[in-house]
Write an enzyme that holds these catalytic residues in place. Sequence first.
Site, PDB file in Angstrom:
ATOM      1  N   ARG A  61       0.830  -1.214   0.000  1.00 36.23           N
ATOM      2  CA  ARG A  61       0.000   0.000   0.000  1.00 36.23           C
ATOM      3  C   ARG A  61       0.864   1.263   0.000  1.00 36.23           C
ATOM      4  O   ARG A  61       0.402   2.355  -0.275  1.00 36.23           O
ATOM      5  CB  ARG A  61      -0.983  -0.024   1.183  1.00 36.23           C
ATOM      6  CG  ARG A  61      -1.969   1.105   1.157  1.00 36.23           C
ATOM      7  CD  ARG A  61      -3.247   0.902   1.974  1.00 36.23           C
ATOM      8  NE  ARG A  61      -3.174   0.003   3.082  1.00 36.23           N
ATOM      9  CZ  ARG A  61      -2.569   0.280   4.242  1.00 36.23           C
ATOM     10  NH1 ARG A  61      -2.007   1.454   4.440  1.00 36.23           N
ATOM     11  NH2 ARG A  61      -2.544  -0.611   5.205  1.00 36.23           N
ATOM     12  N   TYR A 115     -16.410  16.145 -16.204  1.00 32.73           N
ATOM     13  CA  TYR A 115     -16.917  14.772 -16.230  1.00 32.73           C
ATOM     14  C   TYR A 115     -18.015  14.637 -15.166  1.00 32.73           C
ATOM     15  O   TYR A 115     -17.896  15.189 -14.078  1.00 32.73           O
ATOM     16  CB  TYR A 115     -15.751  13.815 -15.966  1.00 32.73           C
ATOM     17  CG  TYR A 115     -16.163  12.394 -15.728  1.00 32.73           C
ATOM     18  CD1 TYR A 115     -16.855  11.672 -16.701  1.00 32.73           C
ATOM     19  CD2 TYR A 115     -15.868  11.750 -14.538  1.00 32.73           C
ATOM     20  CE1 TYR A 115     -17.241  10.363 -16.474  1.00 32.73           C
ATOM     21  CE2 TYR A 115     -16.241  10.440 -14.308  1.00 32.73           C
ATOM     22  CZ  TYR A 115     -16.941   9.751 -15.278  1.00 32.73           C
ATOM     23  OH  TYR A 115     -17.301   8.455 -15.046  1.00 32.73           O
ATOM     24  N   ASP A 180      -7.758  18.548 -15.718  1.00 36.95           N
ATOM     25  CA  ASP A 180      -7.979  17.160 -16.108  1.00 36.95           C
ATOM     26  C   ASP A 180      -7.620  17.065 -17.590  1.00 36.95           C
ATOM     27  O   ASP A 180      -8.292  17.630 -18.449  1.00 36.95           O
ATOM     28  CB  ASP A 180      -9.440  16.777 -15.854  1.00 36.95           C
ATOM     29  CG  ASP A 180      -9.717  15.304 -16.106  1.00 36.95           C
ATOM     30  OD1 ASP A 180      -9.105  14.737 -17.032  1.00 36.95           O
ATOM     31  OD2 ASP A 180     -10.561  14.721 -15.390  1.00 36.95           O
ATOM     32  N   LYS A 205      -8.609   5.615 -19.754  1.00 35.42           N
ATOM     33  CA  LYS A 205      -8.990   6.024 -21.108  1.00 35.42           C
ATOM     34  C   LYS A 205      -7.801   5.878 -22.064  1.00 35.42           C
ATOM     35  O   LYS A 205      -7.360   4.786 -22.322  1.00 35.42           O
ATOM     36  CB  LYS A 205      -9.556   7.441 -21.065  1.00 35.42           C
ATOM     37  CG  LYS A 205     -10.524   7.706 -19.898  1.00 35.42           C
ATOM     38  CD  LYS A 205     -11.831   6.938 -20.005  1.00 35.42           C
ATOM     39  CE  LYS A 205     -12.706   7.003 -18.755  1.00 35.42           C
ATOM     40  NZ  LYS A 205     -13.011   8.338 -18.237  1.00 35.42           N
TER      41      LYS A 205
HETATM   42  C1  LIG Z   1     -13.537   8.844 -16.982  1.00 37.04           C
HETATM   43  C2  LIG Z   1     -13.120  10.181 -16.521  1.00 37.04           C
HETATM   44  C3  LIG Z   1     -12.784  10.404 -15.180  1.00 37.04           C
HETATM   45  C4  LIG Z   1     -12.933   9.332 -14.119  1.00 37.04           C
HETATM   46  O1  LIG Z   1     -11.987   8.312 -14.294  1.00 37.04           O
HETATM   47  P1  LIG Z   1     -12.222   6.793 -13.820  1.00 37.04           P
HETATM   48  O2  LIG Z   1     -10.942   6.138 -14.241  1.00 37.04           O
HETATM   49  O3  LIG Z   1     -13.434   6.295 -14.530  1.00 37.04           O
HETATM   50  O4  LIG Z   1     -12.402   6.813 -12.349  1.00 37.04           O
HETATM   51  C5  LIG Z   1     -12.338  11.657 -14.831  1.00 37.04           C
HETATM   52  N1  LIG Z   1     -12.220  12.648 -15.732  1.00 37.04           N
HETATM   53  C6  LIG Z   1     -12.532  12.474 -17.026  1.00 37.04           C
HETATM   54  C7  LIG Z   1     -12.393  13.609 -17.986  1.00 37.04           C
HETATM   55  C8  LIG Z   1     -12.995  11.234 -17.468  1.00 37.04           C
HETATM   56  O5  LIG Z   1     -13.326  11.070 -18.761  1.00 37.04           O
END
Ligand SMILES: *Cc1c(COP(=O)(O)O)cnc(C)c1O
Length: 373
Positions: A61, A115, A180, A205
């Site tokens: 961890r 998001y 982000d 992603k």
């Molecule tokens: C999918 C997404 C998230 C969240 O990510 P997870 O891996 O699903 O927890 C945050 N910001 C954006 C822009 C996203 O597309």
Amino acid sequence: MTSLSTKAVHAGREDLVDLGLHAAPIDLSTTYPSRDCLTEAARLDEAAEGTDLGEQPVYARLGNPTVGRFERALAELEGSDTSVAFASGMAALSACLLACVASGRPHVVAVRPLYGTTDHLVASGLLGNQVSWSTVDGVAAAIRPDTGLVIAESPANPNLSEVDIRALAAACGDVPLLVDNTFATPVLQRPVEQGARIVVHSATKFLGGHGDVMGGVVACGEEFARALRQIRFATGGVLHPLAGYLLLRGLATLPVRIRAASRTAEELATRLAAHPVVSRVHRPGIGGPMVSFEVHGDPAAVVGAVRLVTPAVSLGSVDTLIQHPASISHHIMTEQDRHGAGISDQLLRLSVGLEDVDDLWADLDQALHNAKS
Ligand SMILES: *Cc1c(COP(=O)(O)O)cnc(C)c1O
């Protein structure tokens, strides 16, 4: 290593030749044995203060060598001091918000759209934050003495709107700007170079790139990274080493995937704009594999009619995905907030993959005819 393509292939792997290895080793240990408890105790003290324990983390961890390779590689691509990986994008964002709360500055200024779950997390106050929603122009005025973070997405999920990161960073003054960068990836945009102090990715992603690994990562300076590691150590949202391995592997092909998918996305956007069923096409100025578009008639019918394109939420995979934000990715927001953020009920979001453009168009064209009301 100066070029991004070269970094993508080699970062995090510099020692492999000397180890006599080609692929990065996967270290699945949950514990790291030692006969010396006193040294272990000292290392635990260091971990509790946010030091990266590197090759001998005591317990999994507190860190993992395979995940460490991914963290070093991502930091090199984003041009940040370091990065801290988490179990998902939301775990990464949660740690950033908790770091604000822990520092006594729980207020955040946020620019919509975000998001859906990020919007929900900030708006709900689940983690003890307060939020002021703002336009880019209003950020400087919205900042208070207890503001710990300014949050923006660019290009934003789902309508691909962009902010001038340099101008926004200037408006933030001493308050760290979190961008982000999930939709742009470091291939198209490196927010740190434009003044953002914190860059977050849903690594699920494009970084992973094949729709088979969940992860999140925060690229930032060492001081904020220490706060994040303290939170990760205490709350446990760690990235699994197999996921770390897959994300490091994904980075190697990130530039070629993004460039190929961006070319296809550009062509599809042109064809969509000329389609009678399509009322509006959204494309980021920086390019990239995402296309959002609004349709006359029923958007859900389009999702129901695709046969080659995958009807699924998420993005950034080798296959092309389509989803209806009002029903799925941004469903958790209230209708009023969704509309206020500029997210139309008619909007569809397309994440373009690596298929042939004409095959994709044939499928989209037939699916679009189902939208007609
Ligand atoms: C999918 C997404 C998230 C969240 O990510 P997870 O891996 O699903 O927890 C945050 N910001 C954006 C822009 C996203 O597309």
